[in-house]
Write an enzyme that holds these catalytic residues in place. Structure first.
Site, mmCIF file in Angstrom:
data_model
loop_
_atom_site.group_PDB
_atom_site.id
_atom_site.type_symbol
_atom_site.label_atom_id
_atom_site.label_comp_id
_atom_site.label_asym_id
_atom_site.label_seq_id
_atom_site.Cartn_x
_atom_site.Cartn_y
_atom_site.Cartn_z
ATOM 1 N N PHE A 82 28.764 32.151 34.533
ATOM 2 C CA PHE A 82 30.578 32.370 34.266
ATOM 3 C C PHE A 82 31.139 31.818 35.454
ATOM 4 C CE2 PHE A 82 34.136 35.002 33.754
ATOM 5 C CZ PHE A 82 34.286 35.171 32.381
ATOM 6 N N SER A 116 27.833 36.921 37.122
ATOM 7 C CA SER A 116 27.753 37.875 38.043
ATOM 8 C C SER A 116 26.992 39.320 37.986
ATOM 9 C CB SER A 116 29.079 38.076 38.898
ATOM 10 O OG SER A 116 29.371 36.775 39.318
ATOM 11 N N VAL A 141 33.572 35.967 40.444
ATOM 12 C CA VAL A 141 34.527 37.053 39.853
ATOM 13 C C VAL A 141 35.850 36.535 40.228
ATOM 14 C CG1 VAL A 141 34.819 39.311 39.419
ATOM 15 C CG2 VAL A 141 32.523 38.449 40.164
ATOM 16 N N ILE A 142 36.493 36.237 39.251
ATOM 17 C CA ILE A 142 37.972 36.077 39.312
ATOM 18 C C ILE A 142 39.088 36.967 38.724
ATOM 19 C CG2 ILE A 142 39.906 34.331 39.082
ATOM 20 C CD1 ILE A 142 37.827 32.067 39.218
ATOM 21 N N ASP A 145 43.767 40.179 34.060
ATOM 22 C CA ASP A 145 44.843 41.232 33.797
ATOM 23 C C ASP A 145 44.295 42.334 33.548
ATOM 24 O OD1 ASP A 145 46.546 39.247 33.818
ATOM 25 O OD2 ASP A 145 46.543 38.608 31.864
ATOM 26 N N THR A 146 42.933 42.732 33.667
ATOM 27 C CA THR A 146 42.314 44.035 33.140
ATOM 28 C C THR A 146 41.651 44.529 34.542
ATOM 29 O OG1 THR A 146 40.366 43.208 32.360
ATOM 30 C CG2 THR A 146 42.155 43.535 30.847
ATOM 31 N N HIS A 148 38.514 44.788 34.657
ATOM 32 C CA HIS A 148 37.366 44.389 34.535
ATOM 33 C C HIS A 148 36.781 43.557 35.870
ATOM 34 C CE1 HIS A 148 33.778 42.649 32.356
ATOM 35 N NE2 HIS A 148 34.210 41.331 32.892
ATOM 36 N N PHE A 173 24.487 38.007 49.455
ATOM 37 C CA PHE A 173 25.678 38.029 48.733
ATOM 38 C C PHE A 173 26.305 36.949 48.885
ATOM 39 C CE2 PHE A 173 30.088 39.523 47.535
ATOM 40 C CZ PHE A 173 29.604 40.116 46.170
ATOM 41 N N ARG A 187 37.231 28.021 48.345
ATOM 42 C CA ARG A 187 35.938 28.464 48.967
ATOM 43 C C ARG A 187 34.879 27.930 48.486
ATOM 44 N NH1 ARG A 187 40.173 31.752 49.261
ATOM 45 N NH2 ARG A 187 40.383 33.346 50.835
#
Length: 215
Positions: A82, A116, A141-142, A145-146, A148, A173, A187
């Site tokens: 993802f 992830s 992990v980006i 709008d929620t 999540h 990590f 990054r």
């Protein structure tokens, strides 16, 4: 009623009043502690070396991993698909770092997982297999709008930590948690460097520490 005597100066014709003498303020006492011979050294620029001498004299050992003693070390890399445009760059940075520090390609196993959230359980499984000296966990992990984002980011962080604790193998990590795609790309090889490469360095050092000192 008697008054305090006044003295006159003939040279300047001015009157000077003699004030009562004030008691001198004592300098603060300096307390030394015999049980801490390095305390006075901390006040000088050479304090660090003196403190190190004391620690060495007491027979303390300092254990740390090496980036150059990698012979035979085995690494597992778990990478999330993802946000693949980011995780591929992180993986590339990690593999290039392994190669730069003479980790053989045949000693690296890369496992691809959907996202992830699936990284920690896979890392735990690899760690418990007994085949690897360290597991590198890569993901991105980006924020959207929620909420999540918060659930996945927190689960990934705590999950990787628990994977290492339960397996007894360093699980590093390397999951980015970013506000937007631009921040993630910065990054993953942009102006902020490549966090995959940095995580690989950590994996090498921790694997060396566990193999040569804590195994």
């Amino acid at each position: 009623m008697a008054t305090a005597p006044v003295t006159s100066s003939m040279a300047t014709n001015s009157t000077c009043v003699r004030l009562p003498s004030m008691p001198l303020r004592r300098a603060p006492a300096i307390v030394s502690f015999a049980s801490r011979p390095w305390s006075t050294a901390m006040t000088s620029c050479t304090g660090l070396s003196r403190h190190s001498d004391v620690v060495a004299a007491a027979g303390h050992q300092k254990l740390m991993g090496s980036l150059n003693n990698n012979e035979g070390l085995m690494f597992g890399v778990v990478v999330a698909r993802f946000n693949e445009v980011v995780t591929n760059l992180l993986l590339q940075g990690a593999l290039e770092t392994f190669e730069r520090y003479s980790v053989k390609a045949e000693n690296i196993t890369v496992v691809s997982v959907p996202g992830s959230f699936e990284v920690p359980i896979t890392a735990q499984k690899l760690g418990k297999s007994g085949k690897f000296d360290a597991i590198l966990c890569i993901g991105a992990v980006i924020r959207g709008d929620t909420t999540h984002y918060d659930a996945v980011a927190n689960s990934a962080a705590s999950g990787v930590l628990n994977a290492g604790l339960s397996a007894g193998v360093p699980c590093v990590f390397g999951v980015l948690t970013c506000e937007d795609m631009d921040q993630a790309l910065n990054r993953a090889g942009g102006k902020a460097g490549n966090k995959g490469a940095e995580a690989a360095l950590t994996a090498i050092e921790m694997a060396s520490l566990f193999r040569h000192h804590l195994g």
